[in-house]
Structure formats: structure tokens, C-alpha cells
Design a protein around this motif. Structure first.
Motif, short mmCIF file in Angstrom:
data_model
loop_
_atom_site.label_atom_id
_atom_site.label_comp_id
_atom_site.label_asym_id
_atom_site.label_seq_id
_atom_site.Cartn_x
_atom_site.Cartn_y
_atom_site.Cartn_z
N ALA A 14 2.88 -9.07 6.38
CA ALA A 14 2.80 -9.28 4.92
C ALA A 14 1.73 -8.38 4.27
O ALA A 14 1.65 -8.29 3.04
N LYS A 68 -4.07 -3.51 12.96
CA LYS A 68 -2.61 -3.61 12.75
C LYS A 68 -1.85 -3.24 14.02
O LYS A 68 -0.84 -3.87 14.37
N ALA A 124 -2.02 -10.70 0.06
CA ALA A 124 -1.02 -9.70 -0.40
C ALA A 124 -0.29 -10.16 -1.66
O ALA A 124 0.91 -9.97 -1.80
N SER A 169 -0.41 -5.65 2.57
CA SER A 169 -0.02 -4.59 1.62
C SER A 169 -1.22 -3.65 1.38
O SER A 169 -2.28 -4.08 0.92
N TRP A 170 -1.00 -2.38 1.71
CA TRP A 170 -2.06 -1.39 1.48
C TRP A 170 -2.37 -1.28 -0.01
O TRP A 170 -3.53 -1.14 -0.40
N ILE A 171 -1.33 -1.35 -0.83
CA ILE A 171 -1.53 -1.17 -2.28
C ILE A 171 -2.47 -2.24 -2.81
O ILE A 171 -3.43 -1.95 -3.54
N GLU A 172 -2.22 -3.50 -2.42
CA GLU A 172 -3.08 -4.59 -2.90
C GLU A 172 -4.50 -4.44 -2.35
O GLU A 172 -5.46 -4.75 -3.04
N TYR A 173 -4.59 -3.92 -1.13
CA TYR A 173 -5.91 -3.70 -0.52
C TYR A 173 -6.71 -2.67 -1.33
O TYR A 173 -7.87 -2.89 -1.68
N HIS A 228 0.77 -9.80 -5.32
CA HIS A 228 0.96 -8.63 -6.19
C HIS A 228 0.14 -8.79 -7.48
O HIS A 228 0.22 -9.80 -8.16
N ASP A 275 -4.51 -11.10 9.60
CA ASP A 275 -4.51 -10.08 8.53
C ASP A 275 -5.50 -10.46 7.43
O ASP A 275 -6.25 -9.62 6.94
#
Lengths: 244, 271
Positions: free
Chosen positions: B137, B128, B235, B139-143, B237, B48
Motif C-alpha cells: 500500500a 521494501k 498512504a 505510496s512514494w508520492i504521499e511520502y 491520498h 510500512d
């Protein structure tokens, strides 16, 4: 009433490692009246383009004043009613002629419907309508020059400044541009016209200014020519000053 | 006034997106992203992180190529090649010209980012599906936060390009200054760490010098604050406050540069 008014204008350029000042034009004064065509003639380096660049607000005079319809050239308001064709028009080559002209009309605040009509008419006049959707990089030099003429005229300016408008045109293209200039004259437009093709100047201009080495040597009307040709008057003026 | 700026921005955008260079850069970035799927096969663990790292690097690299090869052409070469006469013969003020060009360049960067983000997301979705276990682990948001931060860096970098173009008449010098700014901006944090440390321990600096260093690292462009690759790949936050802070930093920095560019360009002659 003078639309273009140059009063005692001088300009020098700084060049070279020693930053030497080289005079481009010295103490130039002339006026261009409403509806008049003034031609500026002179050899290469005489200062014709410098005057035009100052009128357009690209460069500032070191001394003297320029007024375009009572506005300073650096004020964008002076260019609302002015069209300009540079000596070698360089455009954004990935655009089409229509896109380029639409930019000109929208920048000048022309309503879209009127703009579309005007774009079509002008492209037809200069014979570019069939090529309107082609990118400008595919245009020949003559086609680019004709696109430049459209770009200068599309927003229906009251004052038109043309720097060597016949450059790169074939005889047919030259005739077309000369007819266009005469048509603008008939519409009462004010035109400042720079060229070293004296026959063209003789055909269209009301008055002619002779420039030499940055100085305005003489301004004469068509009537002043008498039996002489423009070339004879030009050469005589230059030679006379050289002897002085 | 806004209409004029917008018309120049659209002109700049159309001129830019039709440039052949952008297709080359796009293809290069897409190739890099596709390679991710092949490369992942060579890794035994942390797939990942590798996928996220390669994709974010591809986006950044493509953004840099667009900036250095396209943005510079759109303003510096405008002056170099005298295309500027065609714009400045219309009723534009110098400030409107500068802002119009900048907004047009931002349109291009935004479009490039939108396309690249879509393609990289697609690559990650495929990865994926292939290696489900390794992406637990992720995270799309962090990406997307990392992509957004990278975009902000280009907002600042392109403001620099406009600023340099407004003070020099050579596109080569603009390119040189911009590359130097990018390198300086990316390494400034390391320089600060070096200054604050001595022999691997915290250096004994006076409070005044400490404060000066802290202020200077943000006055000089600190582009490393926009690099969130590590956080995205692990990932980690990122608080919203941080995103807001870097957005404000980019907006203030670009705004100041653009005001300076407008002032400088207003005084400049275009012989």
C-alpha cells in the motif's frame, strides 16, 4: 572638500536596570578632507569607537548630523566607497580568506577579473597568500587582523576607517600596516585612523583629534606639535581639561 | 540588489554547511534511518507504517536540530559576536542583510532535506526489498508530499528565527522564543479542538467565537498543518489543493515575518 563631516554629534547609551542614559560622545564636530589622514586618539572609553560606529551607520546619533561624501551613514551608498576595519575583527570562521574577500568585492559590485587580481595583490602584500585556502578559524590573531585589513581595502575604497589597526600585530606586522597606510595616503585616499599607540598616529596622520570622556578636546596638525612629542601634547591636553 | 542578497546568502550557506554541527546532525539522522532496518525486525505487522514514521520523524528531528543549533547561530550569534560588522560595513541595507541571511539559511535547510530525503528513500527501498508484502500500500508520492510539507514548516520556523533575532540581541532568547513558537505551533490544533469541545461533545459556542477561533489558529503559527506523517504512513491520498494551501500559508506567513523583521532590524542599533 570634506568627505567625512560630523556636525554637533551626540550619542548616549541606555544601560542598567534603571535604563540610565550614559553620554558616550557630546557635541562632536570635525571634517576630514579628501586625501587627508585624521587620527583620533584618546583613552579607553573616550568615545573613539562610538564615533566610528556612527560613521559606519551601526548606530544613530541622538543629535547632530553625519555626512559621508554627502550621504547619511545609514544609506548603503555611503559605504560603497568606504572600507572599515573594526577594533577586533570577527569573521565567519568557516570561510577561507579568498571566500571572504570575494564576498567583499561582489557586495561592492567589483568585476570578477579585477577582483581576483586585487585579492591576490593584497594577500601577497600582507603575507597571507600562502594561507589563502585555510579557514579563518585556523588563523592567529595577527593573521586575522591582516585578513581584516585586506577585507577593508579589497574593493579599493576612497575612504578607509581603521579602528586600532595595529591591535594584535607583531613589530613586523605593524610596520607592514603602517607602510600600507602611507601607500594609501600616496594614492590620495581619505583615512580616519583610531589608535591609542601614539607613535603610529604621529607617523602617519596629517591631523590629530584628541578625545576625552566623550568630548573632542583638541584638533592639531603635525606642524602644531613643534618640538613636543604626540604623547606630551596628548597628556598635556587631558591634564589641562581635568584641571578646568 | 539581488546580487548583494545572493552574495550574502552564499556566504551564509558556506559558513553553515561547514559547521561541525551539521555533520553531527546528519550522522544522527542517518543512524536513526539505519536503525529502521533493525527495528523493523521486531515488528509483526504494519512494517510500512513503522518505516515511514521513523524516517519522517528522523527528517523532522534533523531539521529541528539544524534550525535550533545552526540557523540561530547564523543570525543571532552574528549580532551577539559582532560578525555582523563585517557585513554591514559593506553597502548592504538592513533589509538586504535580513533577506540574505534568510535565503542562506533556506539553502542550508534545502540541502539538508535533499540529503536526508535521499538517504531515507534508500532506507525505505531496502526495507521494501526485505519485506515486500508489507509495502504493497506504500505510496512514494504521499511520502514525498509529507517531506515537502515538513520542509514548509522549516521555512516558517526559520522565518521566526530571523524575526526573533531581529528584535533581541541575545541568541539564547532567540532560541527560547523559537522553541516556544514550535511547541505552540504544534499544539495549537489540539487547543482548538479542546476549546470547541465540552465533555467530549461539541461545545455550544456563538458563531462569532467559532469564527474567531478559526481565524486565530491560522494567525498564530499553526505548524501542525505541515505534519503529514499519518497520511504518508497510511498512504492516504492528499489532494493537491491542500498542498497548494499550505504552500501559500507558509509563503504568506514567512513573507509577513520577513517584512516585519526587515522593518524592526532597520530601526535597530548595533552597538
Amino acid at each position: 572638500m570634506a568627505i567625512i563631516d560630523l556636525n554637533n554629534v551626540s550619542k548616549s547609551y541606555v544601560s542598567g536596570f534603571l535604563m540610565r542614559k550614559k553620554k558616550a560622545v557630546s557635541n562632536i564636530s570635525f571634517k576630514v578632507g579628501n586625501g587627508e589622514i585624521l587620527g583620533i586618539i584618546g583613552a579607553n572609553g573616550a568615545g573613539k569607537s562610538t564615533i566610528i560606529k556612527m560613521i559606519q551607520g551601526f548606530i544613530r546619533p541622538d543629535k547632530g548630523d553625519i555626512l559621508i561624501d554627502n550621504n547619511k551613514p545609514f544609506d548603503p551608498a555611503s559605504r560603497i566607497k568606504m572600507g572599515y576595519l573594526p577594533e577586533n575583527p570577527y569573521f565567519y570562521t568557516n570561510l577561507t580568506a579568498v571566500e571572504l574577500l570575494r564576498f567583499s568585492t561582489s557586495a561592492s559590485g567589483m568585476p570578477k577579473q579585477l577582483a581576483d587580481k586585487r585579492i591576490k595583490t593584497l594577500l601577497e602584500t600582507v603575507d597571507l597568500y600562502p594561507h589563502r585556502k585555510q579557514r579563518l578559524k585556523t588563523y592567529s590573531k595577527g593573521m586575522t587582523q591582516r585578513a581584516g585589513i585586506c577585507f577593508a581595502l579589497v574593493h579599493d575604497p576612497q575612504v578607509v576607517v581603521l579602528d586600532e589597526p595595529m591591535s594584535g600585530l607583531d613589530p613586523l606586522g605593524r610596520k607592514m600596516v603602517l607602510d600600507l597606510i602611507l601607500d594609501l595616503k600616496a594614492q590620495g585616499k581619505t583615512i580616519l585612523f583610531c589608535s591609542h599607540i601614539l607613535n603610529d598616529v604621529e607617523r602617519v596622520c596629517d591631523r590629530v583629534a584628541v578625545m576625552d570622556k566623550g568630548h573632542l578636546r583638541k584638533v592639531f596638525t603635525r606642524e602644531d606639535l613643534g618640538n613636543q612629542t604626540m604623547e606630551e601634547v596628548f597628556l598635556h591636553t587631558i591634564e589641562e581639561r581635568s584641571e578646568c | 540588489m539581488l546580487n548583494k542578497v545572493l552574495s550574502l546568502s552564499i556566504l551564509t550557506f558556506l559558513e553553515g554547511v561547514r559547521d561541525r554541527a551539521i555533520f553531527g546532525i546528519g550522522l544522527f539522522a542517518l543512524a536513526m534511518m539505519s536503525v529502521t532496518l533493525v527495528v523493523l525486525g521486531f515488528f509483526m505487522r504494519e512494517l510500512d507504517k513503522v518505516a515511514v514514521d521513523i524516517n519522517l520523524s528522523a527528517i523532522s528531528l534533523a531539521g529541528l536540530l539544524v534550525t535550533f543549533f545552526l540557523s540561530i547561530n547564523l543570525m543571532a550569534k552574528d549580532i551577539d559576536k559582532r560578525t555582523i560588522y563585517c557585513v554591514m560595513s559593506k553597502p548592504f541595507s538592513r533589509a538586504q542583510y535580513v533577506w540574505g541571511k534568510y535565503i542562506g539559511i533556506l539553502f542550508i535547510i534545502s540541502t539538508a532535506f535533499a540529503v536526508l530525503t535521499f538517504c531515507s528513500s534508500l532506507t525505505i527501498v531496502i526495507a521494501k526489498m526485505q519485506y515486500t508484502n508489507w509495502f504493497k500500500a506504500f505510496s512514494w508520492i504521499e511520502y514525498f508530499k509529507a517531506v515537502y510539507a515538513s520542509f514548509l514548516m522549516f521555512v516558517v520556523l526559520n522565518a521566526f528565527i530571523i524575526f526573533f533575532s531581529s528584535i533581541t540581541s541575545s541568541s539564547f532568547l532567540t532560541l527560547l522564543f523559537s522553541i516556544c513558537t514550535y511547541i505552540a505551533g504544534q499544539t495549537i490544533e489540539e487547543v482548538v479542538i479542546y476549546l470547541k469541545s465540552a465533555n467530549g461533545q461539541e461545545a455550544q459556542l456563538s458563531e462569532f467565537i467559532q469564527k474567531m477561533i478559526d481565524i486565530l489558529q491560522y494567525i498564530l503559527p499553526n505548524l501542525s498543518v505541515f505534519d503529514l506523517k499519518v497520511q504518508a504512513s497510511h498512504a492516504i491520498h492528499l489532494p493537491l489543493d491542500y498542498l497548494l494551501a499550505i504552500t501559500g500559508y507558509a509563503a504568506i506567513y514567512s513573507g509577513i515575518l520577513m517584512i516585519a523583521a526587515s522593518l524592526m532590524f532597520s530601526r535597530r542599533e548595533l552597538p
